[in-house]
Design a protein around this motif. Sequence first.
Motif, PDB file in Angstrom:
ATOM      1  N   ILE A   1       8.795  17.420  27.612  1.00 33.41           N
ATOM      2  CA  ILE A   1       9.515  16.268  28.384  1.00 33.41           C
ATOM      3  C   ILE A   1       9.717  15.181  27.258  1.00 33.41           C
ATOM      4  N   ILE A   2       8.826  14.736  26.518  1.00 31.73           N
ATOM      5  CA  ILE A   2       8.868  13.538  25.557  1.00 31.73           C
ATOM      6  C   ILE A   2       9.939  13.979  24.563  1.00 31.73           C
ATOM      7  N   ILE A   3      10.134  15.071  23.998  1.00 34.33           N
ATOM      8  CA  ILE A   3      10.871  15.399  22.975  1.00 34.33           C
ATOM      9  C   ILE A   3      12.419  15.458  23.648  1.00 34.33           C
ATOM     10  N   LEU A   4      12.346  16.121  24.687  1.00 35.31           N
ATOM     11  CA  LEU A   4      13.751  16.080  25.348  1.00 35.31           C
ATOM     12  C   LEU A   4      14.378  15.031  25.587  1.00 35.31           C
ATOM     13  N   VAL A   5      13.523  13.869  26.020  1.00 38.96           N
ATOM     14  CA  VAL A   5      14.045  12.499  26.319  1.00 38.96           C
ATOM     15  C   VAL A   5      14.471  11.761  25.022  1.00 38.96           C
ATOM     16  N   ILE A   6      13.535  12.059  23.898  1.00 34.89           N
ATOM     17  CA  ILE A   6      13.980  11.560  22.451  1.00 34.89           C
ATOM     18  C   ILE A   6      15.347  12.202  21.868  1.00 34.89           C
ATOM     19  N   PHE A   7      15.266  13.479  22.235  1.00 37.50           N
ATOM     20  CA  PHE A   7      16.631  14.237  21.706  1.00 37.50           C
ATOM     21  C   PHE A   7      17.909  13.648  22.437  1.00 37.50           C
ATOM     22  N   LYS A   8      17.757  13.560  23.805  1.00 35.09           N
ATOM     23  CA  LYS A   8      18.912  13.161  24.634  1.00 35.09           C
ATOM     24  C   LYS A   8      19.205  11.486  24.299  1.00 35.09           C
ATOM     25  N   SER A   9      18.302  10.879  23.948  1.00 33.95           N
ATOM     26  CA  SER A   9      18.308   9.392  23.603  1.00 33.95           C
ATOM     27  C   SER A   9      19.217   9.457  22.215  1.00 33.95           C
ATOM     28  N   TYR A  10      18.754  10.255  21.337  1.00 34.50           N
ATOM     29  CA  TYR A  10      19.497  10.366  20.034  1.00 34.50           C
ATOM     30  C   TYR A  10      20.907  10.685  20.317  1.00 34.50           C
ATOM     31  N   ILE A  11      21.135  11.971  21.228  1.00 30.86           N
ATOM     32  CA  ILE A  11      22.396  12.082  21.324  1.00 30.86           C
ATOM     33  C   ILE A  11      23.600  11.024  21.844  1.00 30.86           C
ATOM     34  N   LEU A  12      22.833  10.259  22.621  1.00 37.31           N
ATOM     35  CA  LEU A  12      23.585   9.192  23.350  1.00 37.31           C
ATOM     36  C   LEU A  12      24.031   8.018  22.408  1.00 37.31           C
ATOM     37  N   VAL A  13      22.993   7.730  21.524  1.00 36.76           N
ATOM     38  CA  VAL A  13      23.321   6.658  20.243  1.00 36.76           C
ATOM     39  C   VAL A  13      24.161   7.108  19.548  1.00 36.76           C
ATOM     40  N   PHE A  14      24.082   8.404  19.071  1.00 34.60           N
ATOM     41  CA  PHE A  14      24.966   9.184  18.146  1.00 34.60           C
ATOM     42  C   PHE A  14      26.389   9.321  18.746  1.00 34.60           C
ATOM     43  N   SER A  15      26.391   9.433  20.085  1.00 35.61           N
ATOM     44  CA  SER A  15      27.943   9.536  20.571  1.00 35.61           C
ATOM     45  C   SER A  15      28.467   8.126  20.645  1.00 35.61           C
ATOM     46  N   VAL A  16      27.578   7.059  20.800  1.00 40.94           N
ATOM     47  CA  VAL A  16      28.160   5.780  20.666  1.00 40.94           C
ATOM     48  C   VAL A  16      28.681   5.514  19.258  1.00 40.94           C
ATOM     49  N   ILE A  17      28.011   5.768  18.320  1.00 43.45           N
ATOM     50  CA  ILE A  17      28.292   5.367  16.827  1.00 43.45           C
ATOM     51  C   ILE A  17      29.625   6.276  16.424  1.00 43.45           C
TER      52      ILE A  17
END
Length: 326
Positions: free
Chosen positions: A63-79
């Motif tokens: 769960i922790i890694i999934l949250v980190i991964f989804k957070s990265y995809i979110l920041v990644f998408s914004v940039i």
Amino acid sequence: MEKIFAIVSTILGSIIGAGFSTGQEIFYFFSQFKEKSFLYIGFSSILIFLILFYLVNIRIKNIIILVIFKSYILVFSVITLTVMFSAFGQLGKELFGINKYVFTLLCVVLSFAIYKHGLLTIINLNKVVVSILIMTIAFIFSKFIHKNTILFQFKNLNFHLSKDIFHNLIFPLLYATYNSLLAFPVINNLEERFCKQEIKISIAISAVLTFLLILIINILLLSENWIQTSQMPLLKIEKNPVLQFVLVTCTFLEILTTILANYMGLSYSIKNHKIKFVIIIVSLILGFNEFQELLRKLYSLMGYIGLGIIIMILLSTLILKDKKLK
């Protein structure tokens, strides 16, 4: 074959964005290596294949890694949205002399209208645009070869390992990491419509086509020193007005397809439509900055972070397998 073509086009459509179709991204990451460029391009293409093949075969259970991964995809998408919006505005300003703010706003309206029509519309758009772009670049390349204006420097290539080899490898590594994670949310959506075997075959074909396209564009860029100062070097390589119009049109459309891929990234990370709307507005405001500066600073940054994310997922997978064996 029709399904494979649809998947390949959609994957390439997410990778071939503003930096790729204008030549700026390829010039920054690969052209600096001159005659050795094709080695780094090959390395990067293999990495894109391996990373995508790995991601499509795993399910993140921690769960922790999934949250980190989804957070990265979110920041990644914004940039990435920020860079794409900036590119659309810069393209309008540099080629048509139109206010870049107006063009950037137009980009948001068009991309949102296409996205609202669903995944099938995005797939069909990519099938058309990617096909036209590949044929156009291949035709321009054949013209350059016929006129003997391409500078092939492979005869000067020395295959001994350079003392800077490990430092140089970071560029193709960052490029591969960034673009693989850019394509991941798209592939994740495609799994609802296509079987996994079709997607795996398409990933392999996409990696080969990516290698060939980058290689051809890189050779074109190296053949003309005068265009390398432009923010849109590939669009200045062709003097024929018809072909230049096709290239420019494809670039506009490829920017849109990459934006659509990032909308999918937002949907993968968050479900709240209001939050997604706020993120798009923030990306739009940030996108009023200079395209070249945004691309060079932010793409490398996200490549480093993405590399860390992939290593983290890989380690968690290995630890999980080790526990199962015990």
